[in-house]
Every structure is written in structure tokens, then in C-alpha cells.
Design an enzyme around this catalytic site. Structure first.
Site, PDB file in Angstrom:
ATOM      1  N   HIS A 207       0.819  -1.209   0.000  1.00  0.00           N
ATOM      2  CA  HIS A 207       0.000   0.000   0.000  1.00  0.00           C
ATOM      3  C   HIS A 207       0.853   1.259   0.000  1.00  0.00           C
ATOM      4  O   HIS A 207       0.431   2.310  -0.468  1.00  0.00           O
ATOM      5  CB  HIS A 207      -1.017  -0.046   1.136  1.00  0.00           C
ATOM      6  CG  HIS A 207      -2.109  -1.036   0.849  1.00  0.00           C
ATOM      7  ND1 HIS A 207      -2.145  -2.285   1.427  1.00  0.00           N
ATOM      8  CD2 HIS A 207      -3.132  -0.996  -0.022  1.00  0.00           C
ATOM      9  CE1 HIS A 207      -3.174  -2.946   0.939  1.00  0.00           C
ATOM     10  NE2 HIS A 207      -3.800  -2.190   0.065  1.00  0.00           N
ATOM     11  N   GLU A 448     -10.816 -11.344  -6.204  1.00  0.00           N
ATOM     12  CA  GLU A 448      -9.432 -11.330  -5.719  1.00  0.00           C
ATOM     13  C   GLU A 448      -9.105 -12.533  -4.851  1.00  0.00           C
ATOM     14  O   GLU A 448      -7.979 -12.700  -4.413  1.00  0.00           O
ATOM     15  CB  GLU A 448      -9.107 -10.010  -5.010  1.00  0.00           C
ATOM     16  CG  GLU A 448     -10.096  -9.568  -3.968  1.00  0.00           C
ATOM     17  CD  GLU A 448      -9.836  -8.143  -3.449  1.00  0.00           C
ATOM     18  OE1 GLU A 448      -8.796  -7.552  -3.766  1.00  0.00           O
ATOM     19  OE2 GLU A 448     -10.695  -7.647  -2.701  1.00  0.00           O
ATOM     20  N   ASP A 472      -4.331  -8.640  -4.998  1.00  0.00           N
ATOM     21  CA  ASP A 472      -4.600  -9.702  -4.029  1.00  0.00           C
ATOM     22  C   ASP A 472      -4.715 -11.056  -4.701  1.00  0.00           C
ATOM     23  O   ASP A 472      -4.284 -12.066  -4.143  1.00  0.00           O
ATOM     24  CB  ASP A 472      -5.877  -9.393  -3.240  1.00  0.00           C
ATOM     25  CG  ASP A 472      -5.588  -8.439  -2.085  1.00  0.00           C
ATOM     26  OD1 ASP A 472      -4.596  -8.678  -1.381  1.00  0.00           O
ATOM     27  OD2 ASP A 472      -6.326  -7.464  -1.921  1.00  0.00           O
ATOM     28  N   CYS A 519      -8.807  -3.843 -11.823  1.00  0.00           N
ATOM     29  CA  CYS A 519      -8.479  -2.591 -11.128  1.00  0.00           C
ATOM     30  C   CYS A 519      -7.213  -2.751 -10.287  1.00  0.00           C
ATOM     31  O   CYS A 519      -6.829  -1.824  -9.573  1.00  0.00           O
ATOM     32  CB  CYS A 519      -9.641  -2.117 -10.261  1.00  0.00           C
ATOM     33  SG  CYS A 519     -10.030  -3.248  -8.919  1.00  0.00           S
TER      34      CYS A 519
HETATM   35  C1  PEP Z   1      -6.357  -5.510  -5.650  1.00  0.00           C
HETATM   36  O1  PEP Z   1      -6.265  -6.334  -4.738  1.00  0.00           O
HETATM   37  O2  PEP Z   1      -5.946  -5.722  -6.816  1.00  0.00           O
HETATM   38  C2  PEP Z   1      -6.963  -4.190  -5.397  1.00  0.00           C
HETATM   39  C3  PEP Z   1      -7.234  -3.366  -6.388  1.00  0.00           C
HETATM   40  O3  PEP Z   1      -7.248  -3.847  -4.117  1.00  0.00           O
HETATM   41  P1  PEP Z   1      -6.158  -3.387  -3.014  1.00  0.00           P
HETATM   42  O4  PEP Z   1      -4.864  -3.169  -3.722  1.00  0.00           O
HETATM   43  O5  PEP Z   1      -6.689  -2.142  -2.381  1.00  0.00           O
HETATM   44  O6  PEP Z   1      -6.140  -4.547  -2.077  1.00  0.00           O
HETATM   45 MG    MG Z   2      -7.390  -6.085  -2.932  1.00  0.00          MG
END
Ligand code: PEP
Ligand code: MG
Length: 583
Positions: A207, A448, A472, A519
Site C-alpha cells: 500500500h 481477488e 490480491d 483494477c
Molecule cells: C487488488 O487487490 O488488486 C486491489 C485493487 O485492491 P487493493 O490493492 O486495495 O487490495
Molecule cells: Mg485487494
């Protein structure tokens, strides 16, 4: 200009560090090392007749450190994070405390330790005492004590490496160097204008990287020992594409990188011409390009990049970096402001994805394996008050435009049904209160968790849309912690198992007539755009900064030819050769 061999020589004498470049771009600026590691200090005994002089040395060093901190606090630029000023004041207060200095002087007198030795001994003791305190606020002061002691030690050592004079340095040329930056810390840092972020830990989809990307600030993560090797005030060149950092470079090297920085800016300007061009492949396939955002303000950047909507609003960032929960009204305002900014374009808002490395400030750290624990929709269903408040805010905000609700981390159909029940509850509650809201809001889910991707059919039937969270999905398919740099080389978006799950989800979605997008970070990586088109993907959502690079790839690709090539490799579970897809 390119580097001459003599300059390469000089380059080789410059300390060159590497890690994973996670946000493209060049930065040239001054290092600000966050909570630097303890300094190595000299340990020796002082002769009795030298003790008064040693006391003076200590008291003078404390006074200098205090003065430095005060002038730094006074000269902070207006756009510096508010916390920075508060932190500096806490440090001044600690140095003002006569007990600290008296105790250190006592150690000098009684044990005949030199000032540095006495400071570290006493500092260690105090930090340990604070660390054992019940009160969390007081516990956290242990780090402040360590940092204050380090500052005095640097004065004693006569080190010139110091926080840069913030008067002399434009605030947007500061480069943050840290062990790691939690999402909550990034939230605090994003208020300031920093030129780059460098961390010892982290991987491309941690993150930290995602938030740096959202700030459009070059970042290199997983550097191992950058915090130990770089000192406050060092001049740094950061190459966020190659993941390279040059420390105190020579003039010719600096000049070369200034040119590269300027060329990169020119390239970005040229791409900007594509903003209003349609995202259509050479064989006429229309692709939908949307943006990922973390905060409402970022919707402006999404529009500026030509996004056709918001494909992922990570709503959890509204909840982080604070000690209370945002109320229904506050959330309503935040969601409504995104919808208003986007006008007639759809806005996909993901319900809270807390857990794993994203926690509320007052929550105790997390289960044995947070990535597999009470995260995202699991957390929301276990905390209906928090969840229902968010759903009510979403239903109210959708009066202003098209909102789509996206549920993270779904693995079971009963979780979808539970969300539908929560929406029903929210409608009734708003009706009872006489508050207007929109009905028939579209409901989708993140794909995911591998189980969902493998058995996607009933989800595709029941939901209005699907959004593949590759960050994920890859982590769970390959059993690789996405934030662990020790296994970062095994985090492999191109693994045939991952691609088969993406392809399967797209195919089932297509048959059910439901839109499917990606995404995760893969969607914004222009190197794999052709491959994703080859998997049949027609919806991409990414950070606004990446959108035009991806659009450029789409406009030069022949989708059906790519589909044939990709399908034949996937049928044999072979790795896809990206080079063979280009041209
Ligand atoms: C993902 O897991 O690809 C996603 C878009 O969500 P995050 O990165 O916030 O877990
Ligand atoms: Mg995710």
C-alpha cells in the site's frame, strides 16, 4: 547529452543504491531520513578532572539541538504536514525537560562515562520504560526519546549531516527516506510536497507503493538498507522507473539526470495530447478506461487524465489516520463530492477494505495472518454498525449521480446476499428518517480470492459487474505476501495460473453479459496492456497517471490477433512472451 566515459567513472564513485521502482519519474532533492537508526557512538571513560568540561559539552550540545529544532519548526513551509510541526515541538519539550539532562549528567559523574555513552545508556533506559507503559500515547513517546537523543549525539559528533535548512530548500525537493511508510503515515505525508519516497521494505503492490502512486511521486521500495546508508541532507537522484538512487552525485551525473528529467516531462506532455482521443484498438474494439482513487480530491486528476469514470475508490482511506470513525454525513459529503466532480461519469466506490496492513488507528494489531483474517467484507459483516453507516451514505450520495457499490474480498455467495440485506436495511432506515436516497444502485464484487475466480459463474449471474483485484489475486494464488520484499521476486503477475483465472473470469462475465474490469496494479502497467487485451479485457481501472500510457498501447494494438496468440499460450499453460505480442 550522454555520459562520457570519464563521467561514468564519476558515476561509479557515487554511491548507487537499488530497489524496486514503483512510481515512474525522476526526482533530484535532499534526503529527509525518518527515524534514523541509532548512531554508533564512542564509549570511553573520562578522567575526574575532565568531568566538568564533559558536563559542559553535553549541556551545550543539548542547547544547540534545541535551537536547531526550534528554528526548524519556525521555518516550516506552509505546505509542510501539520504533524511535522507538532513532532518538532514534542522534541523541543523533551530537551527542555531538566530531569533528562540531570540524569545524563549524573551518569557522567558517577560512572565517568563520556557524554555520548551516558546519553545512549540513559536514553535506552527511558525508551524502555516508556515502551512498557500501558497508555499507547506514552508508549509511542519512546520513539521520540530515541530521535531526540540521536539529534544530540549528532551535535556531539560534529556531524554536518542534518535535516536540510528548510528555508534554503524548496519543500518539493525533499525526499523521504524511511524503513517503511504505513498507509496511515502516507496519509499524513501526502499533505506535504515531497519529491520522492524511498523505503527499506515494501513491494510494488504494497500500500505504500499504491499511495505514492496516487500522489504521483516517484518511489523506490524494498531497498533493504537505504535508511542506514543515506543521511539527512544528502543530495539524491531518484530514478523511479529503474529503481535506482544515486547519493551525492557529481556535477556531470547531476546534469545528465536533469536532462533525463526534462526529457521525461516532454514525453508526458506529448502523451497529454491523447487525453481526449478514444481508447479504441486498431480493429475497433472499444475499451473503457477508468481511474483508481483513494481520496475525493483525486477525482480531479482522474478527469484531467481523461478517465471515463472512477473504477475503484478505495473508501478505507477516509477511515485511516484518525482516531474516530467518519460519520454518515461526512461520508455522504465525501462520496457526493466525487460524484459531483465526475458529472455524468460512473463512480465505483469500494466498501471498506480494512484489515491486513490497513487498520483503524485505535485497533490493536491484527490477527495471526491478517491477509487471511477478518479483512474487507468479512470485517464489515462482523461490524454491521460501521458497514450500515457506509451503505446509507452511499445510497444518499447516489442521488447526485451514478454510484456503483463494489464489495472487496468476496469468496462466498452468502456474503453477497448479506450485502444485499444490508442495502435493504439501509433503505428502510433512510425511509424511516425521511432522508432521500437512490434505489437500484449497481452492485459488483472484487474478484481477488481464487475460490471466487474458479467458481465465478453464480457471482456473474447475481452481480451487476465484476472487478478483478489482481494485487490480491496474485498474492493468494501464488501464496506470496504482496508486501514482503523477501519473496517479491516470486510475485509473478504473468504466472499462467493467474492469467487463466483472469481469462476465465472475463469469459464467464462476457457470457453472462456483465462488464468485467481489472483494477489491480496490472491494469496500469503499459507493458502488459497488450497481454490483457489478448485475454479479452475491455475494462481497465488504474491510477490516473498511468492512463495515457495505457491508452497509447491500446490505440496501437490489434485486439483479435492478440486474443489468438494469448489463448494458444494459455491453453498450453505456457508463459506468455510479452515481446512476441508487440508489433
Ligand atoms: C487488488 O487487490 O488488486 C486491489 C485493487 O485492491 P487493493 O490493492 O486495495 O487490495
Ligand atoms: Mg485487494
Amino acid at each position: 547529452m550522454t555520459l562520457e566515459s570519464s563521467d561514468v567513472q564519476m558515476l561509479s564513485s557515487t554511491l548507487c543504491l537499488s530497489g524496486q521502482g514503483v512510481v515512474k519519474g525522476y526526482a533530484i532533492g535532499t534526503a529527509v531520513v525518518m527515524s534514523a537508526a541509532s548512531l554508533e557512538v564512542a564509549h570511553y571513560r573520562v578522567a575526574p578532572e575532565e568531568l566538568p568540561a564533559e558536563h559542559h559539552r553535553l549541556i551545550d550540545a543539548v542547547a544547540t539541538a534545541r535551537k536547531d529544532l526550534q528554528s526548524m519548526a519556525a521555518s516550516l513551509p506552509d505546505d509542510a504536514p501539520r504533524e511535522l510541526a507538532a513532532l518538532l515541538n514534542v522534541h523541543v519539550m523533551l530537551l527542555d525537560d531538566p530531569v533528562l539532562i540531570q540524569q545524563v549528567c549524573q551518569v557522567v559523574t558517577e560512572r565517568q562515562y563520556n557524554a555520548e555513552w551516558a546519553l545512549t545508556t540513559q536514553g535506552q533506559l527511558l525508551a524502555e520504560q516508556f515502551a512498557m507503559m500501558e497508555d499507547e500515547y506514552l508508549r509511542e513517546r519512546a520513539a521520540d526519546i530515541r530521535q531526540v537523543i540521536e539529534r544530540v549525539l549528532r551535535v556531539l559528533s560534529g556531524s554536518t549531516a542534518w535535516l536540510p535548512n528548510l528555508d534554503a530548500v524548496a519543500s518539493d525537493s525533499l525526499i523521504v527516506v524511511a524503513r517503511d511508510i504505513s498507509p496511515a503515515d502516507m496519509m499524513r505525508l501526502r499533505g506535504g510536497k515531497f519529491a520522492a519516497f524511498l523505503t527499506d521494505l515494501g513491494g510494488p503492490t504494497s500500500h505504500t507503493a499504491i499511495v505514492a502512486r496516487s500522489m504521483n511521486v516517484p518511489a523506490v521500495v524494498g531497498m533493504g538498507r537505504v535508511r542506514a546508508l543515506v543521511r539527512d541532507g544528502d543530495l539524491l537522484i531518484v530514478d523511479g522507473l529503474e529503481g535506482v538512487v544515486l547519493v551525492n552525485p557529481s556535477e556531470p551525473v547531476l546534469a545528465e539526470y536533469r536532462q533525463r528529467q526534462a526529457a521525461y516531462r516532454r514525453e508526458r506532455d506529448a502523451l497529454a495530447m491523447l487525453r481526449d482521443a478514444p481508447a479504441v484498438t486498431l480493429d475497433g474494439i472499444r475499451i473503457c478506461l477508468e481511474a483508481n482513487i483513494e481520496l475525493p480530491e483525486e477525482a480531479v486528476a482522474a478527469l484531467a487524465a481523461g478517465a471515463e469514470g472512477i473504477g475503484l475508490f478505495r473508501s478505507e482511506f477516509l477511515f485511516m489516520g484518525r482516531s474516530d470513525l467518519p460519520s454518515e454525513d461526512e461520508q455522504y459529503e465525501a462520496y457526493a463530492s466525487v460524484v459531483r466532480t465526475m458529472g455524468d461519469k460512473p463512480v465505483t466506490i469500494r466498501t471498506l477494505d480494512l484489515g491486513a496492513d490497513k487498520t483503524l488507528d485505535d485497533e490493536e494489531a491484527v490477527a495471526a495472518n491478517p491477509a487471511l483474517g477478518l479483512r474487507a467484507i468479512r470485517y464489515c459483516l462482523a461490524n454491521p454498525d460501521i458497514f450500515d453507516t457506509q451503505i446509507r451514505a452511499l445510497l444518499r450520495a447516489s442521488l447526485h449521480g451514478e454510484i456503483r457499490i463494489l464489495i472487496p474480498m468476496v469468496s462466498q455467495m452468502h456474503e453477497v446476499r448479506a450485502v444485499q440485506d444490508a442495502i435493504e436495511r439501509a433503505c428502510i432506515a433512510l425511509q424511516d428518517r425521511g432522508v432521500p436516497y437512490a434505489r437500484n444502485i449497481k452492485l459488483g464484487a472484487m474478484v481477488e480470492i481464487p475460490a471466487m475466480a474458479i467458481a465465478i459463474e453464480p457471482f456473474a449471474e447475481m452481480l451487476d459487474f465484476l472487478s478483478i483485484g489482481t494485487n490480491d489475486l496474485i498474492q493468494y494464488v501464488l501464496a506470496i505476501d504482496r508486501g514482503d520484499k523477501d519473496v517479491a521476486d516470486l510475485y509473478d503477475p504473468m504466472h499462467p495460473a493467474v492469467l487463466r483465472l483472469i481469462a476465465h473470469t472475463i469469459n464467464v462475465g462476457e457470457r453472462a453479459g456483465k462488464p468485467v474490469s481489472v483494477c489491480g496494479e496490472m491494469a496500469g502497467d503499459a507493458r502488459v496492456t497488450r497481454m490483457l487485451l489478448g485475454l479479452g479485457l475491455t475494462g481497465f481501472s488504474m491510477h490516473p497517471q498511468q492512463l495515457l500510457d495505457v491508452k497509447k498501447q491500446i490505440r496501437q494494438a490489434h485486439s483479435n490477433a492478440l486474443r489468438v496468440k494469448v489463448a494458444s499460450a494459455l491453453n498450453r499453460a505456457e508463459r506468455i512472451d510479452l515481446a512476441a505480442l508487440s508489433g
